[in-house]
Design a protein around this motif. Structure first.
Motif, PDB file in Angstrom:
ATOM      1  N   SER A 127      -2.405  45.398  32.628  1.00 22.84           N
ATOM      2  CA  SER A 127      -2.132  43.990  31.973  1.00 22.84           C
ATOM      3  C   SER A 127      -2.041  42.839  32.563  1.00 22.84           C
ATOM      4  O   SER A 127      -2.174  41.962  32.358  1.00 22.84           O
ATOM      5  CB  SER A 127      -1.221  44.522  30.934  1.00 22.84           C
ATOM      6  N   ASP A 178      -3.899  52.142  27.435  1.00 25.18           N
ATOM      7  CA  ASP A 178      -3.227  52.083  26.288  1.00 25.18           C
ATOM      8  C   ASP A 178      -1.804  51.033  26.491  1.00 25.18           C
ATOM      9  O   ASP A 178      -1.236  51.189  27.510  1.00 25.18           O
ATOM     10  CB  ASP A 178      -2.447  53.558  25.842  1.00 25.18           C
ATOM     11  N   TYR A 179      -2.133  49.850  25.780  1.00 23.55           N
ATOM     12  CA  TYR A 179      -0.821  49.033  25.634  1.00 23.55           C
ATOM     13  C   TYR A 179      -0.987  48.259  24.121  1.00 23.55           C
ATOM     14  O   TYR A 179      -1.637  48.255  23.446  1.00 23.55           O
ATOM     15  CB  TYR A 179      -1.371  47.822  26.763  1.00 23.55           C
ATOM     16  N   ASP A 180       0.295  47.495  24.433  1.00 23.46           N
ATOM     17  CA  ASP A 180       0.709  46.967  23.195  1.00 23.46           C
ATOM     18  C   ASP A 180       0.647  45.227  23.689  1.00 23.46           C
ATOM     19  O   ASP A 180       1.563  45.096  24.419  1.00 23.46           O
ATOM     20  CB  ASP A 180       1.967  47.352  22.496  1.00 23.46           C
ATOM     21  N   ILE A 181      -0.134  44.415  22.989  1.00 23.06           N
ATOM     22  CA  ILE A 181      -0.229  43.113  23.549  1.00 23.06           C
ATOM     23  C   ILE A 181       1.021  42.341  23.328  1.00 23.06           C
ATOM     24  O   ILE A 181       1.442  41.427  23.999  1.00 23.06           O
ATOM     25  CB  ILE A 181      -1.429  42.386  22.876  1.00 23.06           C
ATOM     26  N   ASP A 182       1.917  42.673  22.443  1.00 27.00           N
ATOM     27  CA  ASP A 182       3.208  42.300  21.985  1.00 27.00           C
ATOM     28  C   ASP A 182       4.443  42.769  22.679  1.00 27.00           C
ATOM     29  O   ASP A 182       5.383  42.416  22.339  1.00 27.00           O
ATOM     30  CB  ASP A 182       3.214  42.030  20.450  1.00 27.00           C
ATOM     31  N   ASP A 183       4.089  44.033  23.454  1.00 27.43           N
ATOM     32  CA  ASP A 183       5.182  44.624  23.897  1.00 27.43           C
ATOM     33  C   ASP A 183       4.952  45.262  25.218  1.00 27.43           C
ATOM     34  O   ASP A 183       4.564  46.493  25.374  1.00 27.43           O
ATOM     35  CB  ASP A 183       5.703  46.002  23.095  1.00 27.43           C
ATOM     36  N   ASP A 190       6.583  48.587  26.866  1.00 28.05           N
ATOM     37  CA  ASP A 190       6.407  49.611  26.195  1.00 28.05           C
ATOM     38  C   ASP A 190       5.318  50.643  26.805  1.00 28.05           C
ATOM     39  O   ASP A 190       5.165  51.902  26.805  1.00 28.05           O
ATOM     40  CB  ASP A 190       5.598  49.588  24.609  1.00 28.05           C
ATOM     41  N   GLY A 191       4.369  50.135  27.989  1.00 26.15           N
ATOM     42  CA  GLY A 191       3.273  50.714  28.563  1.00 26.15           C
ATOM     43  C   GLY A 191       3.861  51.386  29.634  1.00 26.15           C
ATOM     44  O   GLY A 191       5.069  51.220  30.172  1.00 26.15           O
TER      45      GLY A 191
END
Length: 287
Positions: A157, A140-145, A148-149
């Motif tokens: 990542s 679960d990750y946000d490529i732009d943040d 946040d992970g």
């Protein structure tokens, strides 16, 4: 500082200056803080070498000069294979076959192969979670943040990003296109993601869980350093180059006349009937 002295490349740091014959250089990797002169780049180009601008110990890819390859054999094979559904499926199956040694995947569809791969990776996550005593739920990750992970997703990542840099460097050095992927598609690094996926289970995933097991660490930076150290022996570079050729060339061509990729500098003319004819020749007599 990288400079030129006659027909040698000079590398200067606080320990002094080393002279390196330009003809002996295949690829020059320029890491952070390196200064290189125009004369040095010109000499490398004349010597048939290439330059790749990378992160520390090669774990990031930023840009590259001309390819090491002196023929278009690999990129033509890549373009031909990706442009035909049957050959594209063959290459994709070979990629999955490399992850399932000893198993026959020749009869599986892409949907079935993706399902098998998903199950394999989930198992790898669980095994490393138990080994490193790191709680795991899902990727679960946000490529732009990045921040946040949770720590393990941050570590994954960071490790994957570093691996992409190494694989990208190999692909462009061989003269292939990073964009022409067989499993991934539609992105300028599709082939990078294809090839990098061959190594994650044994490389980036264990490193990420090891780093995430220590909550006191700065996860991103420590992961990059850990992967840098894991790649320092250079074995992945050799393996990656062999794997790319295995994927794109016929089995009997792999390992055969490898020097032809880098030493031949011949321009031919395309011919619809004969395939290719010699360049540098006047064909006016045919008329």
């Amino acid at each position: 500082m990288v400079n030129r002295d006659s027909n040698a490349i000079t590398a200067t740091d606080e320990r002094g200056t080393v002279h390196i014959p330009a003809a002996s250089v295949g690829v020059l990797l320029l890491g952070p803080g390196t200064t290189v002169t125009h004369q040095a780049i010109a000499l490398l180009s004349d010597s048939g070498s290439t330059v790749v601008w990378v992160g520390e110990r090669g774990v990031r890819y930023y840009a590259h000069g001309s390819s090491l390859a002196r023929t278009s054999r690999l990129i033509e094979a890549q373009a031909e294979a990706v442009s035909n559904q049957r050959s594209r499926l063959r290459v994709a199956r070979t990629m999955y076959e490399m992850r399932f040694p000893g198993e026959d995947v020749s009869g599986l569809t892409m949907q079935q192969l993706r399902g098998r791969e998903g199950a394999r990776i989930r198992r790898v996550y669980r095994e490393n979670s138990e080994r490193a005593s790191v709680e795991w739920t899902r990727r679960d990750y946000d490529i732009d943040d990045f921040e946040d992970g949770d720590p393990i997703n941050q570590a994954l990542s960071a490790a994957n990003s570093a691996l992409y840099g190494v694989v990208h460097s190999v692909i462009v050095a061989l003269g292939c296109s990073p964009a022409l992927g067989f499993i991934h598609t539609g992105h300028h690094r599709s082939f990078v993601y294809d090839v990098a996926d061959l190594y994650k289970a044994e490389l980036t995933i264990p490193v990420a869980f090891d780093v995430a097991s220590d909550c006191e660490l700065e996860v991103g930076a420590e992961t990059r350093r850990a992967l840098r150290d894991a790649l320092h022996d250079g074995k992945l570079l050799q393996r990656c180059a062999r794997d790319v050729q295995r994927l794109l060339l016929d089995p009997e061509q792999v390992g055969e006349n490898e020097d032809d990729l880098f030493d031949v500098d011949i321009v031919s003319l395309w011919d619809g009937r004969d395939g290719a004819v010699s360049g540098g020749t006047s064909y006016g007599g045919e008329w």
